[in-house]
Design a protein around this motif. Structure first.
Motif, PDB file in Angstrom:
ATOM      1  N   GLU A   1       0.815  -1.225   0.000  1.00  0.00           N
ATOM      2  CA  GLU A   1       0.000   0.000   0.000  1.00  0.00           C
ATOM      3  C   GLU A   1       0.846   1.271   0.000  1.00  0.00           C
ATOM      4  O   GLU A   1       0.416   2.313  -0.499  1.00  0.00           O
ATOM      5  CB  GLU A   1      -0.923   0.007   1.220  1.00  0.00           C
ATOM      6  N   THR A   2       2.037   1.197   0.554  1.00  0.00           N
ATOM      7  CA  THR A   2       2.902   2.382   0.625  1.00  0.00           C
ATOM      8  C   THR A   2       3.183   2.951  -0.763  1.00  0.00           C
ATOM      9  O   THR A   2       3.272   4.176  -0.938  1.00  0.00           O
ATOM     10  CB  THR A   2       4.236   2.027   1.310  1.00  0.00           C
ATOM     11  N   PHE A   3       3.263   2.085  -1.763  1.00  0.00           N
ATOM     12  CA  PHE A   3       3.662   2.528  -3.093  1.00  0.00           C
ATOM     13  C   PHE A   3       2.527   3.182  -3.874  1.00  0.00           C
ATOM     14  O   PHE A   3       2.748   3.718  -4.959  1.00  0.00           O
ATOM     15  CB  PHE A   3       4.281   1.349  -3.855  1.00  0.00           C
ATOM     16  N   SER A   4       1.332   3.156  -3.308  1.00  0.00           N
ATOM     17  CA  SER A   4       0.223   3.918  -3.881  1.00  0.00           C
ATOM     18  C   SER A   4       0.187   5.334  -3.321  1.00  0.00           C
ATOM     19  O   SER A   4      -0.651   6.141  -3.738  1.00  0.00           O
ATOM     20  CB  SER A   4      -1.113   3.219  -3.580  1.00  0.00           C
ATOM     21  N   GLY A   5       1.084   5.640  -2.397  1.00  0.00           N
ATOM     22  CA  GLY A   5       1.080   6.927  -1.716  1.00  0.00           C
ATOM     23  C   GLY A   5       2.061   7.930  -2.279  1.00  0.00           C
ATOM     24  O   GLY A   5       2.552   7.815  -3.408  1.00  0.00           O
ATOM     25  N   LEU A   6       2.397   8.908  -1.446  1.00  0.00           N
ATOM     26  CA  LEU A   6       3.214  10.033  -1.885  1.00  0.00           C
ATOM     27  C   LEU A   6       4.622   9.647  -2.276  1.00  0.00           C
ATOM     28  O   LEU A   6       5.203  10.232  -3.193  1.00  0.00           O
ATOM     29  CB  LEU A   6       3.253  11.091  -0.775  1.00  0.00           C
TER      30      LEU A   6
END
Length: 336
Positions: free
Chosen positions: A236-241
């Protein structure tokens, strides 16, 4: 609010100084060059980077490390990533261990494959606890941060307490800081995106079009996620900023140094020639080597990274690298 020292008076360190001052902190900058120190203290301008930016008079600069680190609450490392280990070792004797250490440099170390926070944890052992170390990453080109244009970034650390301290120290109405407890994912995303920016520059100089750019960003995100998850990060982190956000800005912005490198390569220039012409460091060059070597050592398929590596270090023509990517064996978009 806090006494903060920024190590490194490059463009991003200088820009962050204005943010930290706006947030109400007492800000010092350490610079190697006496002319930079004099320019900041006397003219309130950095004569080497962001030269048109007028700095607040309250920001002071020094080239004496011991003096600059005395009685500080937070130390920001804004040096090029490949110098972090050396700089941290010099700073270590000046610390008493209570300081919060924050890295804003992005990269993966050659040979060791360590992230920037992992380097700090290793170097600072015996002085600074891991829980006092964090990073600040996200889509934040210095040229816009310095002008206090709306920017959102991510604070991540080995403890929630430290991440919240970083958030509180940097937050302003125009510099919004989110928290993420996945420091490994934040660092992988913020580093690998620079590889993709080099490829984006080649696409732009070769006028390959928007379709190619969209493919690069989305498939580049896939490679970034694949590496991160293998290292224990959350998908999920890689869908973020620090994943998609950083990819978009660095692959499309005229301010991107890594995109500039790719653009120049696409025009036929050699890497050594490009590096010599740049005052600022394009972190993606060394990160490409690190990530490529890591992928080979761990048998991880990262085709875009491999193509950029061949163009940078094996003198492969970008057109041949592109052809090799486009003619790979058919694959599923997502492996379920």
């Amino acid at each position: 609010m806090r006494n903060v020292t920024i190590i490194g008076a490059g463009s991003f360190g200088t820009a962050l100084a204005t943010v930290l001052d706006t947030a109400g902190n007492t800000v010092q900058i350490w610079a190697r060059e006496q002319e930079v120190v004099d320019g900041i203290n006397n003219d309130h301008r950095n004569p080497a980077y962001l030269t048109d930016l007028e700095l607040p008079k309250s920001i002071k600069a020094y080239n004496n490390l011991e003096h600059c680190l005395m009685d500080q609450d937070m130390i920001i490392f804004a040096t090029p990533s490949h110098t972090l280990r050396e700089v941290a070792a010099k700073i270590k004797p000046c610390l008493d261990g209570h300081e919060i250490l924050v890295v804003v440099s992005k990269g993966i170390e050659n040979d060791t494959f360590k992230t920037m926070s992992q380097i700090l944890v290793e170097v600072m052992e015996g002085t600074t606890y891991e829980d006092n170390i964090g990073v600040l990453y996200g889509p934040s080109h210095a040229e816009e941060v310095a002008l206090l244009k709306p920017t959102t970034v991510v604070a991540a650390a080995y403890s929630t307490r430290t991440a919240r301290l970083i958030q509180d120290t940097f937050m302003t109405p125009m510099f919004r800081v989110y928290l993420n407890n996945d420091i490994k994912g934040v660092e992988v995303g913020g580093s690998v995106k620079n590889i993709m920016a080099i490829a984006a520059g080649v696409i732009d100089s070769a006028e390959l079009g928007d379709n190619a750019k969209a493919a690069l960003i989305t498939r580049g995100l896939h490679e970034m996620k694949r590496m991160g998850v293998m290292l224990g990060a959350y998908a999920e982190t890689f869908s973020g900023l620090t994943g998609m956000g950083d990819l978009i800005v660095t692959c499309t912005s005229q301010h991107s140094r890594n995109r500039y490198v790719g653009h120049q390569i696409g025009l036929g220039k050699k890497l050594d020639e490009i590096i010599k012409s740049m005052r600022m460091v394009a972190e993606g060059i060394k990160t490409t080597k690190s990530v490529h070597d890591w992928a080979v050592a761990n048998n991880v398929d990262m085709p875009i990274t491999a193509a950029v590596y061949k163009v940078l270090f094996e003198d492969v023509d970008p057109k041949d690298a592109l052809n090799a990517l486009m003619t790979r064996d058919p694959k599923d978009e997502v492996s379920l």
